[in-house]
Design an enzyme around this catalytic site. Structure first.
Site, PDB file in Angstrom:
ATOM      1  N   ASP A   1       0.834  -1.209   0.000  1.00 17.34           N
ATOM      2  CA  ASP A   1       0.000   0.000   0.000  1.00 17.34           C
ATOM      3  C   ASP A   1       0.869   1.259   0.000  1.00 17.34           C
ATOM      4  OD1 ASP A   1      -2.321   1.573   0.003  1.00 17.34           O
ATOM      5  OD2 ASP A   1      -2.407   1.633   2.189  1.00 17.34           O
TER       6      ASP A   1
ATOM      7  N   LYS B   1       4.922   7.443   0.581  1.00 16.78           N
ATOM      8  CA  LYS B   1       4.783   6.518   1.710  1.00 16.78           C
ATOM      9  C   LYS B   1       6.012   5.635   1.900  1.00 16.78           C
ATOM     10  CE  LYS B   1      -0.184   5.535   2.208  1.00 16.78           C
ATOM     11  NZ  LYS B   1      -1.166   4.422   2.105  1.00 16.78           N
TER      12      LYS B   1
HETATM   13  O1  PQQ Z   1      -5.632   4.047  -2.447  1.00 22.11           O
HETATM   14  C1  PQQ Z   1      -6.437   4.966  -2.340  1.00 22.11           C
HETATM   15  O2  PQQ Z   1      -7.250   5.305  -3.219  1.00 22.11           O
HETATM   16  C2  PQQ Z   1      -6.414   5.721  -1.055  1.00 22.11           C
HETATM   17  C3  PQQ Z   1      -7.227   6.822  -0.825  1.00 22.11           C
HETATM   18  C4  PQQ Z   1      -7.115   7.524   0.395  1.00 22.11           C
HETATM   19  C5  PQQ Z   1      -8.020   8.702   0.546  1.00 22.11           C
HETATM   20  O3  PQQ Z   1      -8.589   9.104  -0.471  1.00 22.11           O
HETATM   21  O4  PQQ Z   1      -8.240   9.252   1.615  1.00 22.11           O
HETATM   22  C6  PQQ Z   1      -6.157   7.083   1.353  1.00 22.11           C
HETATM   23  C7  PQQ Z   1      -5.383   5.950   1.006  1.00 22.11           C
HETATM   24  N1  PQQ Z   1      -5.521   5.305  -0.163  1.00 22.11           N
HETATM   25  C8  PQQ Z   1      -4.397   5.416   1.885  1.00 22.11           C
HETATM   26  O5  PQQ Z   1      -3.767   4.387   1.565  1.00 22.11           O
HETATM   27  C9  PQQ Z   1      -4.153   6.053   3.129  1.00 22.11           C
HETATM   28  O6  PQQ Z   1      -3.278   5.612   3.895  1.00 22.11           O
HETATM   29  C10 PQQ Z   1      -4.936   7.187   3.469  1.00 22.11           C
HETATM   30  C11 PQQ Z   1      -4.963   7.971   4.630  1.00 22.11           C
HETATM   31  C12 PQQ Z   1      -5.935   8.889   4.441  1.00 22.11           C
HETATM   32  C13 PQQ Z   1      -6.413   9.924   5.340  1.00 22.11           C
HETATM   33  O7  PQQ Z   1      -7.119  10.807   4.858  1.00 22.11           O
HETATM   34  O8  PQQ Z   1      -6.093   9.861   6.549  1.00 22.11           O
HETATM   35  N2  PQQ Z   1      -6.496   8.704   3.209  1.00 22.11           N
HETATM   36  C14 PQQ Z   1      -5.905   7.674   2.607  1.00 22.11           C
HETATM   37 CA    CA Z   2      -4.058   3.377  -0.663  1.00 21.20          CA
END
Ligand code: PQQ
Ligand code: CA
Length: 711
Positions: free
Chosen positions: A326, A353
């Site tokens: 991820d 990341k």
């Molecule tokens: O793969 C994706 O489409 C996606 C979207 C999002 C998002 O839109 O908030 C996050 C993540 N991944 C993700 O891996 C992540 O760690 C993450 C943390 C957050 C947050 O707002 O705290 N969004 C997201």
């Molecule tokens: Ca993600």
């Protein structure tokens, strides 16, 4: 007043160049000639804050210096506004013509008089609350875009909406995600040459990522760039996808692919390119993605450059080939000039990341350098100095070893969406970093489902038992730091350690200051050159969002949204440490002000008192696996929730078998975000989950009775 003079001069200088930005391509309507113009955005960083990252370069640096390292101790609360939603607040406010525009959780927009805090208007796109189950990381939104006389917001349910800047009334409202898809939008739209750019979220679900461009006047879609290929037996939509197909195998296209564009989009008028970051590949486990042999899965976990006029591919750089952790590359992309080996070069800077800080040539995408910005990275031993490709640790390939891998960084990322800032005065990048080791383990028996997380993992072995020593050690191992990184030397210059991860975004100013909020509820100012803490304000809640600054009538203000939430609260829950109650507000500071927040309401301490445990060991083992892989992402690891989503250990349905079925199987609480899970789970499986949570609740009750609070 040096700080106002600078900005005005820059705006004037650029206003004369606005026609050079003009473009005849496409069927686009005319560029804005009044209100927020291309030239104003390009001038950036003066009295106004006109785009998410502060200027086109996304530096989050302000030339304002009225508030500085000599007087920041006198900074006080000028005004604050309570928000009408209590979930994670992630937006950066924008300021134009005396009005401050914010978004809140659930993609709502508010406009305030930036001087007095009087609410001018509010807009609610009425996002169905059931959408919550299709977003990985809370109902967040990161802000609006401004152009001409309009405000643009992209909503959690996938719409792009244009509002009138003066009244907040809807000018147009357009669905941008495929109808019925599990995509969402959390990011802030950006402006480039009369277009509004936005992608989507959802690479933890069945999704195929893209970036799309819309006419700012009419909302007409002008182009859509897919980041991952579609069905290889059919012609691909564009040439760049023909190249990408070769890096996937088997029936990958039936499984989504991921690569969503959920946060970073940077338009650089100097190179006339749009850069964006792409998310992880999906499913996470490559054995379930490339079902017929390994492959890099282009263009996931990459930075991609396209031409704004056509959406045509120009270059890409994949930071994490064949992602399985991820490792989204969606973090903010900052463009600047750096002196490298005695030569001035226009570069793209990125702290994704995966833990390495990348400097790439902005024109060609060529790798310049990539050095760790956090300690302890164990998925790769380093990057190839010529190609920038990672030397991957074979133990990190859990799908091959068949063994668990405790990875650093984890899926939360060494740095995620919380914005970094870059000061051209110190030459340093200020990065909010995380240390969140993560348990990864492939699940060979996994099958793709229609809905829910599509990871291909079995993470139930990562449960944290009801043992105070283990819990304390876990919390101690999870932390964060504000890192000041020198992008030329590839070295950390200073660092402020923080007791828990996912601290707020940063703002750098010409007053030799860096501002940042913390997950534990402080808003702080540090010296930009040395990292000395000079000032702090108790925010009563964790801060995720980045601050911004503006000036009106000769007075400089600093504004920040506060309100705990996001991925860490919903997934790590109380076991992640640093969990504060959500008190969602907009806070605005200026020198000499002395405003006070009302006292924090006491939250009652809930005592764990579940019914007696029951169920067979087989049922509980099944429930543990299902809970860890599907439920924990919202209700917390080991059934210990954070402050936003229900803590099931306290649920009144826990002892009521039929009611539990009505909630989980039939979806009677769908309106609250808990939709029916009858497509994923049988009634027996749902009962097994209940028995597992019941057991967990009883274990924690015993722990609390014996050795005191353990969460
Ligand atoms: O793969 C994706 O489409 C996606 C979207 C999002 C998002 O839109 O908030 C996050 C993540 N991944 C993700 O891996 C992540 O760690 C993450 C943390 C957050 C947050 O707002 O705290 N969004 C997201
Ligand atoms: Ca993600």
């Amino acid at each position: 007043m040096r700080f106002i003079g600078l900005a005005a001069a820059a705006a004037l200088a650029l206003a004369g160049c606005s026609d050079t930005n003009d473009n005849a391509g496409g069927s686009r309507s005319a560029l804005a000639s009044e209100g927020v113009t291309d030239a104003l955005i390009a001038a950036g960083n003066g009295d106004e804050w006109l785009t998410y990252g502060g200027d086109y370069d996304e530096r989050r640096f302000s030339p304002l210096d009225q508030i500085n390292d000599g007087n920041v101790a006198q900074l006080g609360l000028a005004w604050s506004a309570d928000l009408d939603t209590a979930r994670g607040q992630e937006a950066t406010p924008l300021m134009h013509d005396g009005t401050l525009y914010i978004t809140t959780a659930w993609s709502m927009v508010k406009a305030y008089d930036a001087k007095t805090g009087a609410l001018k208007w509010a807009y609610d796109p009425q996002v169905p609350r059931s959408k919550l189950v299709e977003v990985c990381c809370d109902a967040v939104n990161r802000g609006v875009a401004l152009y001409g006389d309009k405000v643009y917001v992209a909503t959690l349910d996938g719409r792009l909406v244009a509002l009138d800047q003066d009244t907040g009334s809807v000018v147009w409202d357009k669905l941008t995600i495929p109808e019925g898809s599990q995509m969402a939008i959390t990011g802030a739209p950006r402006i480039a040459k009369g277009m509004v750019l936005i992608g989507s979220a959802g690479a933890e679900y069945f999704t195929r990522g893209y970036l799309a461009a819309f006419d700012a006047q009419t909302g007409e879609e002008l182009w859509r760039f897919h980041t991952v290929p579609g069905d290889p037996s059919k012609p691909q939509e564009a040439k760049h996808l023909d190249a990408a197909v070769k890096t996937w195998s088997g029936d990958f296209w039936k499984r989504g692919g991921g690569g969503t564009v959920w946060d970073s989009i940077t338009y650089d008028p100097t190179t006339d390119l749009v850069y964006f970051g792409t998310a992880n590949a999906e499913p996470w486990n490559p054995a379930h993605r490339n079902t017929d042999g390994a492959g890099d899965s282009l263009y996931t976990a990459s930075i991609v450059a396209v031409r704004p006029d056509t959406g045509e591919y120009v270059w890409h750089f994949q930071e994490t080939p064949e992602d399985r952790w991820d490792f989204d590359s969606n973090q903010q992309i900052t463009v600047t000039e750096l002196s490298i080996g005695g030569k001035q070069r226009r570069v793209v800077m990125h702290a994704p990341k995966n833990g390495f800080f990348y400097v790439l040539d902005a024109q060609s995408g060529k790798f310049i350098s990539g050095k760790p910005f956090v300690d302890g990275i164990n998925w790769a031993s380093g990057l190839d100095p010529v190609t920038g490709k990672p030397n991957v640790n074979p133990e990190a390939k859990y799908e091959i070893t068949g063994k668990p891998f405790v990875g650093v960084p984890g899926a939360v990322g060494a740095h995620s969406w919380t914005p970094m800032s870059y000061s051209p005065l110190t030459g340093l990048v200020y990065i909010p970093t995380n240390n969140t080791p993560q348990y990864y383990m492939g699940d060979p028996d996994w099958e793709p489902g229609e809905t829910g997380f599509q990871l291909g993992l079995d993470v139930s072995g990562g449960d944290i038992p009801a043992d105070k020593a283990v819990r304390d050690a876990t919390k101690a191992a999870l932390n964060g730091a504000l890192v000041a990184f020198d992008p030329v030397a590839g070295k950390i210059r200073w660092k402020v350690e923080q007791s828990s991860p996912t601290n707020g975004g940063t703002l750098a100013t010409a007053g030799n200051l860096v501002f940042q909020g913390t997950s534990t509820g402080q808003f702080k100012a540090f010296t930009a050159d040395t990292g000395q803490e000079l000032w702090s304000f108790p925010t009563q809640t964790g801060v995720l969002a980045a601050p911004m600054t503006y000036a009106i009538d000769g007075e400089q203000y600093v504004a920040v949204l506060v309100g705990w939430g996001g991925v860490w609260d919903v997934s790590a829950g109380k076991l992640g440490g640093g969990i504060t109650p959500n008190v969602s507000r907009l806070l605005v500071f200026k020198l000499g002000a002395s405003g006070k927040l009302p006292p924090l309401k006491a939250t009652p301490e809930l005592v764990l008192d579940p019914p007696a445990p029951s169920g067979s060991p087989q049922q509980i083992a099944l429930g543990q696996k299902l809970y860890a892989n599907s439920c924990s992402v919202c209700h917390g690891i080991s059934a210990v929730a954070g402050s936003l989503n229900p803590d099931l250990r306290h649920s009144s349905t826990l002892g009521k078998k039929d009611l539990w079925q009505q909630v989980v199987h039939d979806g009677i609480l769908a309106e609250n975000g808990m939709v029916a899970w009858n497509k994923q789970f049988s009634r027996e499986q749902i009962e097994a989950i209940r028995l597992y949570v019941l057991k967990r609740a009883n274990e924690d009750k015993a722990l609390e009775k014996g050795s005191g609070k353990a969460t």
